[in-house]
Design an enzyme around this catalytic site. Structure first.
Site, mmCIF file in Angstrom:
data_model
loop_
_atom_site.group_PDB
_atom_site.id
_atom_site.type_symbol
_atom_site.label_atom_id
_atom_site.label_comp_id
_atom_site.label_asym_id
_atom_site.label_seq_id
_atom_site.Cartn_x
_atom_site.Cartn_y
_atom_site.Cartn_z
ATOM 1 N N THR A 270 0.686 -1.292 0.091
ATOM 2 C CA THR A 270 -0.030 0.130 -0.102
ATOM 3 C C THR A 270 0.956 1.380 -0.029
ATOM 4 O O THR A 270 2.070 1.111 0.568
ATOM 5 C CB THR A 270 -1.006 -0.033 1.184
ATOM 6 O OG1 THR A 270 -1.599 -1.214 1.275
ATOM 7 C CG2 THR A 270 -1.608 1.184 1.162
ATOM 8 N N ARG B 239 -12.026 -9.147 -3.745
ATOM 9 C CA ARG B 239 -11.690 -9.004 -2.269
ATOM 10 C C ARG B 239 -11.246 -7.497 -2.018
ATOM 11 O O ARG B 239 -10.462 -6.866 -2.967
ATOM 12 C CB ARG B 239 -10.258 -9.799 -2.197
ATOM 13 C CG ARG B 239 -9.632 -9.826 -0.773
ATOM 14 C CD ARG B 239 -8.661 -8.839 -0.703
ATOM 15 N NE ARG B 239 -7.863 -8.806 0.702
ATOM 16 C CZ ARG B 239 -7.009 -7.822 0.941
ATOM 17 N NH1 ARG B 239 -6.627 -6.873 -0.052
ATOM 18 N NH2 ARG B 239 -6.462 -7.982 1.992
ATOM 19 N N GLY C 25 -9.561 -5.006 0.897
ATOM 20 C CA GLY C 25 -8.858 -5.042 2.029
ATOM 21 C C GLY C 25 -9.215 -3.977 3.109
ATOM 22 O O GLY C 25 -10.188 -3.333 3.120
ATOM 23 N N THR D 251 -0.303 0.179 6.736
ATOM 24 C CA THR D 251 -0.127 -1.039 5.761
ATOM 25 C C THR D 251 -0.016 -2.374 6.197
ATOM 26 O O THR D 251 0.424 -2.443 7.278
ATOM 27 C CB THR D 251 1.041 -0.485 4.735
ATOM 28 O OG1 THR D 251 1.637 -1.446 4.088
ATOM 29 C CG2 THR D 251 2.357 0.113 5.863
ATOM 30 N N GLY D 252 -0.352 -3.270 5.536
ATOM 31 C CA GLY D 252 -0.141 -4.572 6.076
ATOM 32 C C GLY D 252 -1.259 -5.532 5.485
ATOM 33 O O GLY D 252 -2.009 -5.352 4.562
HETATM 34 N N1 GLY Z 1 -3.425 -3.322 3.182
HETATM 35 C C1 GLY Z 1 -3.867 -3.754 1.946
HETATM 36 C C2 GLY Z 1 -4.739 -4.809 1.841
HETATM 37 O O1 GLY Z 1 -4.579 -5.502 2.544
HETATM 38 O O2 GLY Z 1 -5.323 -4.815 0.789
#
Ligand code: GLY
Length: 349
Positions: free
Chosen positions: A232, A260, A262, A282-283
């Site tokens: 990200t 999907r 996030g 981020t992660g």
């Molecule tokens: N942190 C970005 C995602 O899981 O899509």
């Protein structure tokens, strides 16, 4: 804070028991609880600072070779602040810069998904006045974070997804382009090679990709699992007059079903801003959503915890097996922390 207590490198609480076998219980020394210093994190920085301030990140997993990109993004955002742009204008400028750098997983560098064709992106923006907007699983635009801003400015909605988000963007003038880059294609091929063995397994104890495959085309014959990857880009800003904003953009985690989404566009998960500061994560998105992470860290800022300490504690309490990184600015400073290498840029005046 609602963090997972099974973290590996968090604040370790050690009970030192007095175990004199013959001593009567009532005469034993009290059991001292010793709070040890946090274990060192692979990425940790922060300082005090006043005035205009920008912090950017290139995603957890992005190494020092990305430093020039995140620094240039921070400088670009700071220039917006110095030209009297708003905190939101600046945060968007920083994130657009990173979306346009194909080394990062956002915009032009967004991950190609498992089918080898699909690119679905998420982005979000938030100001300290509580204005929030996001797009999820958007396709065929160069700068999703700009579309999120348009959702905020031009619609009564908070969140547009999928084909509706894509059509909205094109309807209001965003070019219809697939933001694919040679870098993204190279990353796709490398991951496919790396993960072939795992996807080839018949044992589906982890997840049966064949059974639930929902991309438009057939599953590639050489299907594979991809590893976790820096994921990200984001910016947090404080204007000279004390306003805050946060923005995020991502090509998403690679190994997912079609559709999907996030943490990035989920309110309170990927980013949060308010009068006490701004936070961007981020992660591993699913894990960040479960912990309501950005809002939880923001609550710490609002309680007076300095930004560096707040992000450090949040990362330290996160389970080690999941990648996570955070950037934050507050009224008096900034902080950056991640449990993996993470490129970040800081610019202020
Ligand atoms: N942190 C970005 C995602 O899981 O899509």
């Amino acid at each position: 804070m609602r963090f997972d207590r099974s973290a590996r490198n968090g604040l370790m609480i050690v009970a030192l028991l007095s175990v004199g076998a013959s001593a009567p219980a009532q005469t034993r020394d009290p059991v001292p609880i010793v709070l040890l210093a946090p274990a060192p994190l692979p990425t940790l920085a922060g300082s005090t600072s006043v005035g205009a301030l920008v912090v950017t990140h290139g995603g957890v997993g992005s190494g020092p070779e990305y430093a020039d990109g995140v620094r240039a993004a921070a400088d670009t955002a700071l220039a917006v602040l110095l030209a009297r742009g708003s905190a939101l204008d600046a945060a968007i400028a920083g994130t657009v810069w990173l979306e346009d750098d194909p080394r990062f997983n956002a915009g032009t560098g967004a991950n190609i998904r498992l089918d080898g064709h699909t690119i679905q992106m998420d982005a979000a923006v938030m100001t300290d006045e509580g204005r929030f907007a996001a797009v999820g699983a958007i396709e065929r635009v160069k700068n999703p974070v700009r579309v999120a801003r348009a959702v905020m400015d031009s619609t009564p909605h908070l969140f547009l997804v999928g084909e509706g988000a894509t059509r909205f963007a094109h309807r209001i003038g965003f070019a219809d382009i697939v933001p694919v880059s040679p870098q993204a294609e190279a990353k796709y091929r490398a991951r496919m090679r790396r993960q072939a063995e795992s996807f080839g397994r018949r044992d589906t104890t982890v997840f049966d990709w064949r059974r639930y495959w929902n991309f438009p085309g057939a599953m590639p014959a050489d299907m594979l699992e991809w590893g976790r990857h820096g994921d990200t880009v984001g910016s947090v800003t404080r204007s000279a007059d004390g306003h805050f904003a946060a923005t995020l953009s991502t090509g998403g985690t690679s190994v997912t079903l079609c559709g999907r989404v996030g943490d990035v566009p989920v309110y309170g998960a990927g980013l949060f801003a308010g009068p006490a500061g701004a936070v961007a994560c981020t992660g591993e998105g699913e894990q960040i959503i479960r912990r309501f992470l950005a809002r939880s860290v923001y609550d710490r800022l609002a309680a007076g915890v300095p930004a560096k300490q707040a992000v450090q504690e949040a990362v330290a309490m996160f389970p080690e097996r999941w990648d996570v990184g955070l950037i934050a600015v507050d009224r008096t400073g900034w902080g950056v922390a991640a449990n993996r290498p993470m490129a970040y840029g800081v610019a202020g005046r």
